[in-house]
Design a protein around this motif. Structure first.
Motif, PDB file in Angstrom:
ATOM      1  N   LEU A 116      37.675  45.842  32.738  1.00 63.62           N
ATOM      2  CA  LEU A 116      36.371  45.446  33.263  1.00 63.62           C
ATOM      3  C   LEU A 116      36.354  43.973  33.643  1.00 63.62           C
ATOM      4  O   LEU A 116      35.775  43.580  34.664  1.00 63.62           O
ATOM      5  N   MET A 117      37.038  43.156  32.826  1.00 65.42           N
ATOM      6  CA  MET A 117      37.044  41.718  33.049  1.00 65.42           C
ATOM      7  C   MET A 117      37.882  41.311  34.253  1.00 65.42           C
ATOM      8  O   MET A 117      37.582  40.310  34.921  1.00 65.42           O
ATOM      9  N   PHE A 118      38.940  42.092  34.566  1.00 62.23           N
ATOM     10  CA  PHE A 118      39.875  41.641  35.594  1.00 62.23           C
ATOM     11  C   PHE A 118      39.939  42.545  36.826  1.00 62.23           C
ATOM     12  O   PHE A 118      40.515  42.152  37.833  1.00 62.23           O
ATOM     13  N   PHE A 119      39.362  43.748  36.759  1.00 61.30           N
ATOM     14  CA  PHE A 119      39.492  44.655  37.896  1.00 61.30           C
ATOM     15  C   PHE A 119      38.161  44.952  38.583  1.00 61.30           C
ATOM     16  O   PHE A 119      38.142  45.299  39.761  1.00 61.30           O
ATOM     17  N   VAL A 120      37.070  44.837  37.879  1.00 62.71           N
ATOM     18  CA  VAL A 120      35.795  45.272  38.440  1.00 62.71           C
ATOM     19  C   VAL A 120      34.979  44.108  38.989  1.00 62.71           C
ATOM     20  O   VAL A 120      34.663  44.044  40.187  1.00 62.71           O
ATOM     21  N   PHE A 121      34.641  43.170  38.137  1.00 65.02           N
ATOM     22  CA  PHE A 121      33.712  42.113  38.531  1.00 65.02           C
ATOM     23  C   PHE A 121      34.346  40.987  39.361  1.00 65.02           C
ATOM     24  O   PHE A 121      33.736  40.531  40.330  1.00 65.02           O
ATOM     25  N   PRO A 122      35.564  40.495  39.030  1.00 67.44           N
ATOM     26  CA  PRO A 122      36.055  39.301  39.761  1.00 67.44           C
ATOM     27  C   PRO A 122      36.542  39.579  41.177  1.00 67.44           C
ATOM     28  O   PRO A 122      36.572  38.676  42.002  1.00 67.44           O
ATOM     29  N   VAL A 123      36.959  40.832  41.477  1.00 67.45           N
ATOM     30  CA  VAL A 123      37.606  41.104  42.765  1.00 67.45           C
ATOM     31  C   VAL A 123      36.716  40.757  43.957  1.00 67.45           C
ATOM     32  O   VAL A 123      37.158  40.071  44.892  1.00 67.45           O
ATOM     33  N   PRO A 124      35.448  41.210  44.014  1.00 67.55           N
ATOM     34  CA  PRO A 124      34.615  40.810  45.166  1.00 67.55           C
ATOM     35  C   PRO A 124      34.464  39.298  45.307  1.00 67.55           C
ATOM     36  O   PRO A 124      34.396  38.776  46.426  1.00 67.55           O
ATOM     37  N   LEU A 125      34.460  38.601  44.173  1.00 69.91           N
ATOM     38  CA  LEU A 125      34.316  37.148  44.238  1.00 69.91           C
ATOM     39  C   LEU A 125      35.527  36.472  44.863  1.00 69.91           C
ATOM     40  O   LEU A 125      35.391  35.598  45.725  1.00 69.91           O
ATOM     41  N   VAL A 126      36.725  36.894  44.459  1.00 69.65           N
ATOM     42  CA  VAL A 126      37.927  36.254  45.008  1.00 69.65           C
ATOM     43  C   VAL A 126      38.132  36.642  46.468  1.00 69.65           C
ATOM     44  O   VAL A 126      38.642  35.852  47.272  1.00 69.65           O
ATOM     45  N   VAL A 127      37.730  37.866  46.846  1.00 76.03           N
ATOM     46  CA  VAL A 127      37.835  38.261  48.253  1.00 76.03           C
ATOM     47  C   VAL A 127      36.903  37.408  49.105  1.00 76.03           C
ATOM     48  O   VAL A 127      37.257  36.970  50.203  1.00 76.03           O
ATOM     49  N   ALA A 128      35.696  37.147  48.608  1.00 74.30           N
ATOM     50  CA  ALA A 128      34.764  36.283  49.336  1.00 74.30           C
ATOM     51  C   ALA A 128      35.301  34.862  49.426  1.00 74.30           C
ATOM     52  O   ALA A 128      35.162  34.192  50.461  1.00 74.30           O
ATOM     53  N   ALA A 129      35.934  34.388  48.355  1.00 71.50           N
ATOM     54  CA  ALA A 129      36.506  33.029  48.372  1.00 71.50           C
ATOM     55  C   ALA A 129      37.633  32.916  49.388  1.00 71.50           C
ATOM     56  O   ALA A 129      37.839  31.858  49.992  1.00 71.50           O
ATOM     57  N   THR A 133      45.449  35.918  52.307  1.00 76.03           N
ATOM     58  CA  THR A 133      44.965  35.093  51.197  1.00 76.03           C
ATOM     59  C   THR A 133      44.183  35.938  50.202  1.00 76.03           C
ATOM     60  O   THR A 133      44.324  35.773  48.982  1.00 76.03           O
ATOM     61  N   ALA A 134      43.360  36.868  50.700  1.00 81.55           N
ATOM     62  CA  ALA A 134      42.600  37.749  49.809  1.00 81.55           C
ATOM     63  C   ALA A 134      43.542  38.621  48.983  1.00 81.55           C
ATOM     64  O   ALA A 134      43.345  38.789  47.768  1.00 81.55           O
ATOM     65  N   LEU A 135      44.560  39.189  49.617  1.00 84.58           N
ATOM     66  CA  LEU A 135      45.517  40.006  48.868  1.00 84.58           C
ATOM     67  C   LEU A 135      46.235  39.179  47.802  1.00 84.58           C
ATOM     68  O   LEU A 135      46.487  39.654  46.683  1.00 84.58           O
ATOM     69  N   LEU A 154      45.056  36.472  46.258  1.00 87.28           N
ATOM     70  CA  LEU A 154      44.132  36.140  45.178  1.00 87.28           C
ATOM     71  C   LEU A 154      43.906  37.341  44.254  1.00 87.28           C
ATOM     72  O   LEU A 154      43.856  37.187  43.025  1.00 87.28           O
ATOM     73  N   VAL A 155      43.777  38.526  44.838  1.00 83.16           N
ATOM     74  CA  VAL A 155      43.597  39.721  44.005  1.00 83.16           C
ATOM     75  C   VAL A 155      44.846  39.978  43.172  1.00 83.16           C
ATOM     76  O   VAL A 155      44.763  40.270  41.965  1.00 83.16           O
ATOM     77  N   LEU A 156      46.022  39.872  43.802  1.00 84.53           N
ATOM     78  CA  LEU A 156      47.264  40.082  43.062  1.00 84.53           C
ATOM     79  C   LEU A 156      47.416  39.058  41.945  1.00 84.53           C
ATOM     80  O   LEU A 156      47.797  39.402  40.811  1.00 84.53           O
ATOM     81  N   ARG A 157      47.111  37.796  42.258  1.00 82.33           N
ATOM     82  CA  ARG A 157      47.225  36.761  41.231  1.00 82.33           C
ATOM     83  C   ARG A 157      46.262  37.017  40.079  1.00 82.33           C
ATOM     84  O   ARG A 157      46.616  36.825  38.912  1.00 82.33           O
ATOM     85  N   LEU A 158      45.050  37.474  40.398  1.00 79.51           N
ATOM     86  CA  LEU A 158      44.067  37.767  39.356  1.00 79.51           C
ATOM     87  C   LEU A 158      44.548  38.899  38.459  1.00 79.51           C
ATOM     88  O   LEU A 158      44.496  38.794  37.226  1.00 79.51           O
ATOM     89  N   GLU A 159      45.025  39.986  39.072  1.00 79.94           N
ATOM     90  CA  GLU A 159      45.418  41.148  38.278  1.00 79.94           C
ATOM     91  C   GLU A 159      46.686  40.884  37.468  1.00 79.94           C
ATOM     92  O   GLU A 159      46.748  41.199  36.282  1.00 79.94           O
ATOM     93  N   VAL A 160      47.697  40.307  38.125  1.00 84.78           N
ATOM     94  CA  VAL A 160      48.929  40.014  37.394  1.00 84.78           C
ATOM     95  C   VAL A 160      48.677  38.954  36.325  1.00 84.78           C
ATOM     96  O   VAL A 160      49.187  39.035  35.206  1.00 84.78           O
ATOM     97  N   GLY A 161      47.857  37.957  36.671  1.00 84.66           N
ATOM     98  CA  GLY A 161      47.523  36.936  35.680  1.00 84.66           C
ATOM     99  C   GLY A 161      46.790  37.523  34.492  1.00 84.66           C
ATOM    100  O   GLY A 161      47.049  37.158  33.337  1.00 84.66           O
ATOM    101  N   GLY A 162      45.851  38.463  34.757  1.00 85.22           N
ATOM    102  CA  GLY A 162      45.164  39.113  33.654  1.00 85.22           C
ATOM    103  C   GLY A 162      46.118  39.917  32.790  1.00 85.22           C
ATOM    104  O   GLY A 162      46.021  39.909  31.552  1.00 85.22           O
ATOM    105  N   ALA A 163      47.043  40.646  33.451  1.00 84.09           N
ATOM    106  CA  ALA A 163      48.015  41.431  32.687  1.00 84.09           C
ATOM    107  C   ALA A 163      48.918  40.537  31.847  1.00 84.09           C
ATOM    108  O   ALA A 163      49.225  40.851  30.685  1.00 84.09           O
TER     109      ALA A 163
END
Length: 416
Positions: A54-67, A120-122, A124-133
């Protein structure tokens, strides 16, 4: 220690001693800050798999895509990737620009197209998910290691975040290196994955690569031009100085010696002016450089050759002083190199110089008697090769070599 074992040890244990292993680990773990921020906002305090998802796959993804839609975000991520994923000389910054893209393959240019924003969006999402893992694995594997150490030491009720061990203490001690090796392998492999992904998603686009290649080509052409400038100017000055000094040493006439020294001084002064102009261009300090000499100043070259002992018969016809700038400047250097070639290889011999400016063509013809015997190659050295290169760049041609008993340098340059 045998050679194969030493090689194996270096291959598998080398990452432990490299700073890049830990900077990549830090780069990934820092990605977990965003997830932890959402956890604190949502009041999540249980580090379960469901809550971490929930912390790394649901809420942050739209935010990093917008960034990622912000152009400057790509530059910020490129700078971080260079410093953390590829630390080295190429990561240093000078005046806001990096020295070289080749060392890391990561661009630091802002997003210039939708393709850049998508990549860049891809990233950021990859960095978020791998970083969370990686953050999840780091917390749980370190916790499991501490639990195993506690069990091996006989501590009661050791909290095991991954698995509980109901066995002998010696088994817990044996499993401690296993969890550490698992963490080590996870960190190294994740670092390699993110380095490869950074080159893929943050690397320069084909248009940027083409632009960089064109810029590099322009730099090489400019360096080549400056090298020719120095060769022609300094080479001519040194040749005149050597010839004059030799003639002055061989004579007993004080007046001739004084004229020779005056010619050496004058030639050296002009060579220093040319050198200062070239150095100003190289320094790029904003100081305006002196204009390069043109064929309108050919009389200076002819006088210099005459003072060096050459018997120059010159004929300049047509509007030589109104030639196009590039043709006139390059023509001056070609004439300079041709006269230098005479003094260097033939000595003080008769020289016929004919410069003719037609309506659409400039011709330079320099002839001198060949020294006997001669075995001079028609290809010549770097000076004659420079004459041919200059002529080709201006759309003209240059012929050098023996002709009817003389050595001839003939250049034809179009004026259109």
């Amino acid at each position: 220690m045998s050679q194969p074992f030493s090689r194996w040890l270096k291959q598998w244990c080398g990452p432990l001693t490299r700073a890049v292993t830990y900077t990549r680990w830090l780069h990934l773990v820092v990605s977990g800050v965003l997830g932890l921020t959402f956890a604190s906002i949502l009041g999540i305090d249980d580090a379960s798999v469901a809550n971490w998802s929930l912390m790394f796959f649901v809420f942050p993804v739209p935010l990093v895509v917008a960034a990622a839609l912000v152009p400057a975000m790509r530059r910020a991520e490129g700078l971080q990737a260079r410093v953390m994923l590829f630390p080295g000389a190429h990561a240093r910054v000078h005046d806001g620009q990096h020295e070289d893209d080749a060392g890391s393959g990561v661009s630091v240019s802002p997003s210039a197209s939708w393709d850049d924003r998508v990549r860049t969006a891809l990233w950021l999402v990859l960095r978020l998910e791998v970083g969370g893992a990686i953050a999840f694995a780091t917390v749980h594997l370190i916790g499991q290691t501490l639990a195993l150490i506690g069990t091996a030491a006989g501590a009661p009720d050791a909290d095991s975040p991954v698995f509980a061990l109901d066995g002998p203490r010696w088994l817990a001690a044996l499993l401690v290196p296993v969890t550490l090796l698992a963490l080590y392998a996870t960190v190294v492999l994740a670092g390699l994955l993110m380095a490869a992904a950074a080159r893929r998603f943050l690397g320069p686009s084909p248009a940027q690569r083409l632009s960089a290649l064109e810029e590099r080509t322009e730099q090489l052409l400019e360096r080549n031009r400056i090298a020719r400038e120095l060769h022609d100017s300094i080479g001519h000055a040194l040749t005149v100085a050597v010839v004059q000094a030799g003639a002055a040493r061989a004579t007993t006439d004080p007046a001739f010696t004084a004229r020779a020294l005056e010619a050496i001084e004058d030639t050296g002064r002009h060579a220093l002016e040319d050198l200062e102009r070239v150095l100003r261009v190289l320094r790029e300090d904003g100081t305006p450089a002196r204009e390069r000499p043109t064929l309108a100043e050919a009389a200076r070259l002819l006088a210099s050759a005459r003072t060096a002992g050459a018997k120059v018969d010159a004929d300049l016809s047509g509007p030589v002083d109104r030639l196009p700038g590039p043709v006139s400047r390059e023509g001056y250097r070609m004439l300079q190199e041709a006269l230098t070639n005479v003094l260097r290889h033939a000595g003080p011999v008769p020289v016929r110089v004919q410069v003719t400016a037609h309506a659409d063509l400039l011709t330079l013809d320099v002839r001198n008697a060949l020294p006997a015997p001669t075995a001079v190659s028609s290809r010549g050295g770097s000076g004659l090769r420079g004459i041919r290169e200059r002529a080709v760049l201006l759309g003209g041609r240059a012929d050098t070599g023996p002709h009817e008993g003389d050595w001839r340098v003939r250049v034809e340059l179009p004026l259109a």
